[in-house]
Motif scaffolding. Structure first.
Motif, PDB file in Angstrom:
ATOM      1  N   ASP A  58      -3.907   8.481   9.668  1.00  0.00           N
ATOM      2  CA  ASP A  58      -4.168   9.035   8.505  1.00  0.00           C
ATOM      3  C   ASP A  58      -4.159  10.478   8.527  1.00  0.00           C
ATOM      4  OD1 ASP A  58      -3.737   6.403   7.045  1.00  0.00           O
ATOM      5  OD2 ASP A  58      -6.125   6.523   5.480  1.00  0.00           O
ATOM      6  N   THR A  59      -4.996  10.725   9.071  1.00  0.00           N
ATOM      7  CA  THR A  59      -4.883  12.349   9.227  1.00  0.00           C
ATOM      8  C   THR A  59      -3.389  12.535   9.091  1.00  0.00           C
ATOM      9  OG1 THR A  59      -6.832  12.531  11.043  1.00  0.00           O
ATOM     10  CG2 THR A  59      -5.588  14.097  10.634  1.00  0.00           C
ATOM     11  N   LEU A  60      -2.571  12.316   9.065  1.00  0.00           N
ATOM     12  CA  LEU A  60      -1.026  13.230   9.728  1.00  0.00           C
ATOM     13  C   LEU A  60      -0.791  12.926   8.542  1.00  0.00           C
ATOM     14  CD1 LEU A  60       0.005  11.893  13.476  1.00  0.00           C
ATOM     15  CD2 LEU A  60      -0.426  14.567  12.502  1.00  0.00           C
ATOM     16  N   GLU A  61      -0.642  11.489   8.155  1.00  0.00           N
ATOM     17  CA  GLU A  61      -0.326  11.720   6.761  1.00  0.00           C
ATOM     18  C   GLU A  61      -1.068  10.190   6.036  1.00  0.00           C
ATOM     19  OE1 GLU A  61       1.013  11.385   3.155  1.00  0.00           O
ATOM     20  OE2 GLU A  61       2.229  12.636   4.819  1.00  0.00           O
ATOM     21  N   PRO A  62      -1.854  10.340   4.898  1.00  0.00           N
ATOM     22  CA  PRO A  62      -2.932   9.660   3.936  1.00  0.00           C
ATOM     23  C   PRO A  62      -1.836   8.272   4.198  1.00  0.00           C
ATOM     24  CG  PRO A  62      -2.972  12.366   3.763  1.00  0.00           C
ATOM     25  CD  PRO A  62      -1.747  12.254   4.258  1.00  0.00           C
ATOM     26  N   GLU A  63      -3.003   7.449   4.189  1.00  0.00           N
ATOM     27  CA  GLU A  63      -2.298   6.110   3.310  1.00  0.00           C
ATOM     28  C   GLU A  63      -1.035   5.022   5.148  1.00  0.00           C
ATOM     29  OE1 GLU A  63      -4.101   4.940   1.964  1.00  0.00           O
ATOM     30  OE2 GLU A  63      -4.765   6.905   0.654  1.00  0.00           O
ATOM     31  N   SER A  64      -1.208   6.050   5.587  1.00  0.00           N
ATOM     32  CA  SER A  64      -0.197   5.357   7.069  1.00  0.00           C
ATOM     33  C   SER A  64      -0.992   4.399   7.779  1.00  0.00           C
ATOM     34  CB  SER A  64       0.429   6.885   7.487  1.00  0.00           C
ATOM     35  OG  SER A  64      -0.567   7.516   8.626  1.00  0.00           O
ATOM     36  N   GLY A  65      -2.698   4.481   7.717  1.00  0.00           N
ATOM     37  CA  GLY A  65      -2.532   3.813   9.352  1.00  0.00           C
ATOM     38  C   GLY A  65      -3.081   2.474   8.831  1.00  0.00           C
ATOM     39  N   LEU A  66      -2.684   1.525   7.523  1.00  0.00           N
ATOM     40  CA  LEU A  66      -1.900   0.098   6.979  1.00  0.00           C
ATOM     41  C   LEU A  66      -0.501  -0.048   7.997  1.00  0.00           C
ATOM     42  CD1 LEU A  66      -3.176  -0.082   4.023  1.00  0.00           C
ATOM     43  CD2 LEU A  66      -4.457  -0.312   5.875  1.00  0.00           C
ATOM     44  N   ASP A  76       9.260  16.082  -2.733  1.00  0.00           N
ATOM     45  CA  ASP A  76       8.147  15.833  -2.106  1.00  0.00           C
ATOM     46  C   ASP A  76       8.134  13.636  -1.639  1.00  0.00           C
ATOM     47  OD1 ASP A  76       7.676  18.400  -2.233  1.00  0.00           O
ATOM     48  OD2 ASP A  76       5.936  18.537  -4.099  1.00  0.00           O
ATOM     49  N   MET A  77       8.261  12.986  -3.478  1.00  0.00           N
ATOM     50  CA  MET A  77       7.698  12.002  -3.104  1.00  0.00           C
ATOM     51  C   MET A  77       8.401  11.648  -1.533  1.00  0.00           C
ATOM     52  SD  MET A  77       8.600   8.917  -6.301  1.00  0.00           S
ATOM     53  CE  MET A  77       9.815   8.467  -5.343  1.00  0.00           C
ATOM     54  N   VAL A  78       9.710  11.406  -1.615  1.00  0.00           N
ATOM     55  CA  VAL A  78      10.922  11.091  -0.587  1.00  0.00           C
ATOM     56  C   VAL A  78      10.192  11.880   0.209  1.00  0.00           C
ATOM     57  CG1 VAL A  78      13.334  11.432   0.371  1.00  0.00           C
ATOM     58  CG2 VAL A  78      12.939  11.223  -2.383  1.00  0.00           C
ATOM     59  N   ALA A  79       9.738  12.301   1.010  1.00  0.00           N
ATOM     60  CA  ALA A  79       9.362  13.089   1.868  1.00  0.00           C
ATOM     61  C   ALA A  79       8.235  12.801   2.350  1.00  0.00           C
ATOM     62  CB  ALA A  79       8.998  14.675   1.915  1.00  0.00           C
ATOM     63  N   VAL A  80       6.979  12.132   1.197  1.00  0.00           N
ATOM     64  CA  VAL A  80       6.142  11.492   1.614  1.00  0.00           C
ATOM     65  C   VAL A  80       6.367   9.653   2.298  1.00  0.00           C
ATOM     66  CG1 VAL A  80       4.218  10.536   1.206  1.00  0.00           C
ATOM     67  CG2 VAL A  80       4.469  12.435   0.665  1.00  0.00           C
ATOM     68  N   ALA A 101       0.835  -1.042  -0.125  1.00  0.00           N
ATOM     69  CA  ALA A 101      -0.327  -0.198  -0.180  1.00  0.00           C
ATOM     70  C   ALA A 101       0.841   1.324   0.105  1.00  0.00           C
ATOM     71  CB  ALA A 101      -0.602   0.120   1.486  1.00  0.00           C
ATOM     72  N   THR A 102       1.627   0.974   0.594  1.00  0.00           N
ATOM     73  CA  THR A 102       2.596   2.402   1.017  1.00  0.00           C
ATOM     74  C   THR A 102       3.422   2.527  -0.439  1.00  0.00           C
ATOM     75  OG1 THR A 102       3.628   1.813   3.148  1.00  0.00           O
ATOM     76  CG2 THR A 102       4.876   3.545   2.091  1.00  0.00           C
ATOM     77  N   LEU A 103       3.977   1.416  -0.553  1.00  0.00           N
ATOM     78  CA  LEU A 103       4.405   1.676  -2.299  1.00  0.00           C
ATOM     79  C   LEU A 103       3.517   2.178  -3.638  1.00  0.00           C
ATOM     80  CD1 LEU A 103       7.055   1.045  -4.029  1.00  0.00           C
ATOM     81  CD2 LEU A 103       5.736  -1.208  -4.780  1.00  0.00           C
ATOM     82  N   ALA A 104       2.331   1.280  -3.469  1.00  0.00           N
ATOM     83  CA  ALA A 104       1.495   1.985  -4.378  1.00  0.00           C
ATOM     84  C   ALA A 104       1.317   3.888  -4.090  1.00  0.00           C
ATOM     85  CB  ALA A 104       0.083   1.322  -4.505  1.00  0.00           C
ATOM     86  N   VAL A 105       1.118   4.332  -3.072  1.00  0.00           N
ATOM     87  CA  VAL A 105       1.474   5.394  -1.986  1.00  0.00           C
ATOM     88  C   VAL A 105       2.000   6.667  -3.085  1.00  0.00           C
ATOM     89  CG1 VAL A 105       1.062   7.232  -0.613  1.00  0.00           C
ATOM     90  CG2 VAL A 105      -0.555   4.804  -0.240  1.00  0.00           C
ATOM     91  N   LEU A 106       3.498   6.285  -3.250  1.00  0.00           N
ATOM     92  CA  LEU A 106       4.132   6.759  -3.539  1.00  0.00           C
ATOM     93  C   LEU A 106       4.419   6.518  -4.849  1.00  0.00           C
ATOM     94  CD1 LEU A 106       7.585   4.789  -1.069  1.00  0.00           C
ATOM     95  CD2 LEU A 106       6.008   6.796  -1.289  1.00  0.00           C
ATOM     96  N   VAL A 107       4.164   5.915  -6.169  1.00  0.00           N
ATOM     97  CA  VAL A 107       3.910   5.962  -7.424  1.00  0.00           C
ATOM     98  C   VAL A 107       3.058   6.847  -7.241  1.00  0.00           C
ATOM     99  CG1 VAL A 107       3.434   4.836  -9.220  1.00  0.00           C
ATOM    100  CG2 VAL A 107       4.754   3.772  -7.523  1.00  0.00           C
ATOM    101  N   PHE A 108       1.834   6.449  -6.972  1.00  0.00           N
ATOM    102  CA  PHE A 108       0.625   7.370  -6.744  1.00  0.00           C
ATOM    103  C   PHE A 108       1.469   9.088  -6.348  1.00  0.00           C
ATOM    104  CE2 PHE A 108      -3.124  10.542  -5.895  1.00  0.00           C
ATOM    105  CZ  PHE A 108      -3.413  10.680  -6.083  1.00  0.00           C
TER     106      PHE A 108
END
Length: 617
Positions: free
Chosen positions: A237-245, A184-188, A163-170
């Motif tokens: 997920d509020t602090l950073e989207p897609e980090s909840g999993l 920005d991608m590295v920061a995410v 999921a994290t990898l998919a978020v980075l690609v997105f």
């Protein structure tokens, strides 16, 4: 709530339980039937329209449901289970994931004609396997402990990683053309790792302390765990989207490996809740698809599935297992199993909507293409995994054996009789003399408490699927029944009656409320069986014929004949209990107590002949 909406919600639950029941009957993953039913009630019959039913709450519900499922799976991840295999697991979720991602992305670009951005996003989605399909498949296939632990760890840990990898690609797709896109991608990526790891560890630590110090009453453990998981996921997920999993996975692993923290009840509750959520999710996501999109995929989608199954997975598995203690057969089996699950479906549905709005028309094919991979991998591997495991000799035997609590003369006699009829047994007793006597008779016996942590690591349960609590200690019997009902299932846990002379009927009945199913006839107790065995009664196996029926068997020795087990011509064993009604037929075998001299025997024609001598009591 309006009637149609209520009917739709109720229908999802009813269809879900029917699919789970059918899957249990035919021994296939329920995901197949859930997807088929979802397509039937959705795009075919138009009975269910998830977007209209849930509105803006659809994707928050999906996200929370996936978080609960991942947390439940991570509660089973104990480091002691992968002793010596951590390198393989680490390689599978790093090197193996990168290989799968790259191979799938290139194949998607060449076969489907997607842009490189969408191809790499789809490759990231295909990295994910997931516990929703791995765990049910492992229960059916039953590979050896090494393979089971590796596949379970990979399936659960790869979900947040994929999921994290998919978020980075997105994020890369969104940032293309921007000056600081890569930065920005590295920061995410850094935020996801930091927030997921730190917040998950903090939540796991706080909850483990609360459980260890009994700050939360036992009846609130399950509800507290559910609330904390949802809260941690929402905050993350509020602090950073897609980090909840990642957060809920770290939290679950922390709890599973915390000393002095009992998570059995929480795990039991989460397993049932996860089954409900998985059933709902697959039906809802399948119902959102349009059949016309499948036609647009063409044969290229099937070829892409072949690349994923026969190229990407074998390469990633073999490279990850290189230099490990796994045998060649185990590596080959590992190369075959990688079914895709609910996380891939859920994430593809979310990203498809966002990418279409950004001007990527091929994004609408992400969801149906993902479902093709899910159905293809699950269908192929479900039908072939068990035969392949047997062919490679990496499958455990069918769990027809018995774990017997107690190793005194009664338990040893019953165990010997079961072994003579082809059933595996494993005795356990805390009395060293009983254990030694069992071992002298050639019976496998474990010395110690059957519900201890030492037993979890050393008690050999290969091929064992039922419990017979036969000890004289009724408290130990009840504890063992409670402990093993999760592993064996409540219907496979049996306990002998240990009624004391001064026990009332109410007391005797209440003893069995949490002690499994009562063994044998209502009048049969541990004391009565022990008196028979110590008095010289034997356990014998008697075949039934057309001329010697079960009724004749019961009459043969009057009150001294107590049937314990019945074995069918196919080799299945049925236990005589007060809550199961069956009548043995011709060609069945009956295992029961018998006096040394039978009251009646049979002549050559099968007719009863009264014995001249009758054994005295």
């Amino acid at each position: 709530m309006h009637g149609l909406e209520l009917a739709a919600l109720s229908g999802i639950l009813v269809i879900g339980i029917l699919c789970q029941w059918i899957a249990w009957r035919v021994k296939l993953p329920a995901i197949l039937f859930l997807l088929l039913c979802g397509i039937l009630v959705g795009p075919v019959l138009r009975y269910l329209e998830p977007d209209a039913l849930f509105g803006n709450m659809l994707f928050p519900f999906i996200s929370l449901a996936v978080a609960v499922i991942l947390f439940e799976g991570s509660l089973t991840l104990r480091f002691q289970d992968i002793s010596g295999l951590r390198k393989v697991v680490r390689n599978m979720i790093t090197i193996g994931a990168v290989l799968t991602w790259g191979i799938t992305a290139v194949a998607t670009r060449m076969l489907m004609g997607f842009s490189w951005e969408i191809a790499f996003l789809f490759g990231a989605l295909m990295v994910v396997t997931g516990p929703t399909v791995i765990v049910p498949m492992l229960r059916t296939v039953r590979p050896n402990a090494n393979l089971s632990n590796i596949l379970r760890w990979e399936g659960i840990l790869i979900d947040p990683i994929g999921a994290t990898l998919a978020v980075l690609v997105f994020q890369f797709i969104v940032a293309v053309g921007l000056q600081d896109g890569i930065a920005d991608m590295v920061a995410v990526f850094g935020k996801i790792l930091l927030i997921g790891g730190v917040l998950g560890s903090i939540c796991g630590f706080i909850f483990s302390v609360a459980l260890r110090k009994h700050w939360i009453p036992s009846f609130l453990h399950n509800f507290s765990a559910l609330a904390l998981v949802c809260a941690a996921f929402a905050i993350s997920d509020t602090l950073e989207p897609e980090s909840g999993l990642l957060t809920v996975t770290v939290m679950g692993v922390w709890l599973a490996n915390s000393k002095g923290v009992e998570v059995v009840d929480i795990l039991d509750f989460k397993e049932h809740l996860s089954m409900v959520l998985i059933s709902m999710l697959f039906i809802i996501l399948a119902a959102r698809m349009e059949l016309s999109v499948f036609n647009d995929l063409g044969v290229s989608a099937l070829i892409l599935f072949g690349v994923l199954q026969f190229v990407a997975r074998p390469i990633s598995a073999q490279v990850s297992a290189f230099g490990s203690k796994l045998t060649g057969a185990e590596r080959h089996f590992l190369s075959w199993i990688a079914p895709r699950g609910i996380v891939a479906a859920a994430i593809s549905a979310v990203f498809a909507i966002k990418l279409e709005s950004l001007g990527y028309p091929e994004a609408q094919q992400l969801v149906p293409l993902t479902f093709v991979m899910i159905v293809g991998t699950v269908l192929l591997q479900s039908f072939t995994a068990r035969p392949i495991a047997r062919w490679l000799k990496v499958a455990e035997p069918d769990p027809k054996g018995f774990l017997i609590v107690g190793a005194d003369i009664l338990s040893r006699n019953i165990a010997t009789c079961l072994v003579e009829n082809g059933f595996r047994v494993q005795l356990t007793d805390q009395n060293w003399n009983n254990v030694m006597a069992a071992r002298m008779e050639g019976l496998p016996a474990y010395w110690g408490n059957p519900v201890s942590e030492h037993a979890e690591r050393h008690l050999n349960l290969v091929g064992v699927g039922r419990l017979l609590a036969l000890s004289s200690n009724k408290e130990l019997n009840a504890l063992a029944a409670q402990h093993y009902r999760i592993e064996f299932g409540a219907s496979n846990v049996f306990t002998v009656r240990n009624r004391q002379p001064d026990d009332s009927v109410e007391t005797a009945k209440s003893t069995f409320r949490l002690s499994g199913r009562p063994l044998f006839d209502e009048k049969v107790t541990y004391k009565s069986l022990m008196e028979l065995v110590e008095g010289g009664a034997e356990l014998k196996t008697t075949p039934l014929t057309e001329k010697f029926t079960f009724e004749d068997y019961l009459d043969q020795c009057e009150e001294k004949r107590i049937p314990l087990f019945a074995i069918t011509p196919g080799g299945s064993l049925r236990i005589f209990t007060g809550d199961e009604d069956f009548t043995p037929k011709t060609d069945w075998r009956i295992v029961g107590t018998a006096t040394c001299v039978p009251l009646r025997s049979l002549d050559k024609d099968g007719k009863h002949v009264q014995e001249s001598a009758k054994q005295s009591d």
